[in-house]
Design an enzyme around this catalytic site. Structure first.
Site, PDB file in Angstrom:
ATOM      1  N   SER A 119       8.581  75.360  60.748  1.00 56.67           N
ATOM      2  CA  SER A 119       8.048  74.004  59.616  1.00 56.67           C
ATOM      3  C   SER A 119       7.597  73.337  61.274  1.00 56.67           C
ATOM      4  CB  SER A 119       8.817  72.982  58.865  1.00 56.67           C
ATOM      5  OG  SER A 119       8.516  74.241  57.613  1.00 56.67           O
ATOM      6  N   GLY A 143       9.031  77.818  56.940  1.00 62.50           N
ATOM      7  CA  GLY A 143       7.920  78.226  55.687  1.00 62.50           C
ATOM      8  C   GLY A 143       8.349  77.647  54.927  1.00 62.50           C
ATOM      9  N   GLU A 157      15.803  79.042  65.471  1.00 61.73           N
ATOM     10  CA  GLU A 157      14.607  78.684  63.494  1.00 61.73           C
ATOM     11  C   GLU A 157      15.589  78.942  62.831  1.00 61.73           C
ATOM     12  OE1 GLU A 157       9.975  80.310  64.457  1.00 61.73           O
ATOM     13  OE2 GLU A 157      11.953  81.997  63.854  1.00 61.73           O
ATOM     14  N   HIS A 211      13.631  88.674  64.023  1.00 61.49           N
ATOM     15  CA  HIS A 211      12.739  87.735  63.138  1.00 61.49           C
ATOM     16  C   HIS A 211      14.303  87.011  61.595  1.00 61.49           C
ATOM     17  CE1 HIS A 211      10.489  84.918  60.884  1.00 61.49           C
ATOM     18  NE2 HIS A 211      10.049  84.527  61.900  1.00 61.49           N
ATOM     19  N   GLU A 237      13.161  86.556  59.146  1.00 60.75           N
ATOM     20  CA  GLU A 237      12.715  87.882  57.690  1.00 60.75           C
ATOM     21  C   GLU A 237      12.674  89.270  57.945  1.00 60.75           C
ATOM     22  OE1 GLU A 237       8.257  85.963  58.005  1.00 60.75           O
ATOM     23  OE2 GLU A 237       9.021  84.160  57.152  1.00 60.75           O
ATOM     24  N   ASN A 245       3.245  82.612  65.622  1.00 58.38           N
ATOM     25  CA  ASN A 245       3.794  84.199  64.338  1.00 58.38           C
ATOM     26  C   ASN A 245       2.975  83.944  63.347  1.00 58.38           C
ATOM     27  OD1 ASN A 245       4.937  86.054  63.216  1.00 58.38           O
ATOM     28  ND2 ASN A 245       6.495  84.764  62.423  1.00 58.38           N
ATOM     29  N   LYS A 257       2.731  86.371  60.977  1.00 54.13           N
ATOM     30  CA  LYS A 257       3.256  87.337  60.165  1.00 54.13           C
ATOM     31  C   LYS A 257       1.854  88.039  59.303  1.00 54.13           C
ATOM     32  CE  LYS A 257       6.550  83.141  58.862  1.00 54.13           C
ATOM     33  NZ  LYS A 257       7.413  82.550  58.486  1.00 54.13           N
TER      34      LYS A 257
HETATM   35  C1  PEP Z   1       8.093  81.253  61.736  1.00 54.44           C
HETATM   36  O1  PEP Z   1       7.545  82.094  60.820  1.00 54.44           O
HETATM   37  O2  PEP Z   1       8.893  81.851  62.551  1.00 54.44           O
HETATM   38  C2  PEP Z   1       8.155  79.951  61.122  1.00 54.44           C
HETATM   39  C3  PEP Z   1       9.036  79.061  62.382  1.00 54.44           C
HETATM   40  O3  PEP Z   1       7.366  79.655  60.348  1.00 54.44           O
HETATM   41  P1  PEP Z   1       6.967  78.301  60.051  1.00 54.44           P
HETATM   42  O4  PEP Z   1       6.264  77.432  60.781  1.00 54.44           O
HETATM   43  O5  PEP Z   1       6.349  78.434  58.703  1.00 54.44           O
HETATM   44  O6  PEP Z   1       8.347  77.811  59.734  1.00 54.44           O
END
Ligand code: PEP
Length: 267
Positions: A229, A190, A184, A112, A114, A26, A28
């Protein structure tokens, strides 16, 4: 002669071993034509042998044409980070499934965290997006997960069950099976704090059990990704968990070397 199964013995191969691993990046709201060109070229070259796993990148919408042009014919698919629940019309700023089809997207993210948090997408709206993606022949990757507060309050599975149930209520288990789930935990996105492999496994197993209450075959076949992460140094341990079928990778997917290493850990 009786077959192995007619003896009533357990299956020789557990069905879950048949699930392909899936690593999705992703991006973003990051990237530029020049940056993407370098990253996509490196990914295409570095992953040309990774044919036993599913791989996809989720770019910002303006770059889907670039993904199509640089990834067509490769082992890497591409998708959008969001899709409208409507087919077309007066929805300024939205993307329809037909538009995604024009750029040969295989996937779209839906729900997601976000989008849920910043853009206030409700469970019901996420479910409508999931249904619309399927109607437009795009595979929805449904993101679910709890915040830190919800985890500390012991609400993790209630939250996830509610998120899943909204979609199941709308599309039913057979259609649900055409999508992918990404667990997630919001507190791990993040932040550099990843769930331990055991924490990930616990929730993935619970998600699979929840789906099994609707249909066991679907539950067995469903790809459930972990996101939060994931990095080259923790990917292998997470992928070793029996109910983890890959990862949705944010930050580390912007670095081609790191993303390739994560894909290799899955392959
Ligand atoms: C994401 O945005 O779906 C995500 C898992 O980000 P990160 O790997 O940076 O935590």
């Amino acid at each position: 002669m009786l077959s192995y199964y007619q003896y009533g013995l357990p299956p020789l191969i557990k069905r879950d071993t048949m699930r392909r691993k899936f690593v999705a990046g992703n991006w973003k709201m990051n990237g530029s034509l020049a940056e993407n060109q370098a990253r996509l070229t490196q990914l295409r070259q570095g992953l040309k042998e990774a044919v036993n796993i599913d791989i996809a990148v989720f770019s910002s919408a303006p770059y889907l044409a670039q993904c199509k042009s640089l990834l067509s014919g490769s082992s890497i698919q591409w998708g959008a980070q969001n899709v409208s629940e409507h087919t077309h019309g007066a929805y300024t700023g939205e993307l329809s499934t037909d538009m995604l089809q024009d750029f040969s997207c295989k996937y779209t993210l839906v729900g997601h965290s976000e989008r849920r948090e910043i853009f206030k997408e409700s469970n019901e709206r996420v479910a409508e997006k999931f249904a619309q993606a399927l109607a437009g022949n795009i595979v929805p990757v449904l993101c679910v997960g709890e915040t830190l507060q919800q985890r500390e309050d012991g609400q993790t599975m209630n939250v996830i069950a509610t998120q899943l149930q909204s979609v199941l209520n709308l599309v039913g288990i057979q259609e649900f099976a055409r999508g992918v789930v990404a667990y997630e935990p919001v507190w791990a996105i993040g932040t550099g704090k990843t769930a331990t492999p055991e924490q990930a496994q616990e929730i993935h197993e619970a998600i699979r059990n929840l789906l099994a209450q609707h249909d066991e075959n679907t539950s067995d076949a469903m790809q459930i990704l972990y996101g939060g992460s994931v990095k080259p140094n923790n990917a292998a341990a997470i992928f070793a968990q029996p109910d983890v079928d890959g990862a949705l990778v944010g930050g580390a997917s912007l670095n081609a070397d790191d993303f390739i290493k994560i894909c290799c850990a899955a392959a």
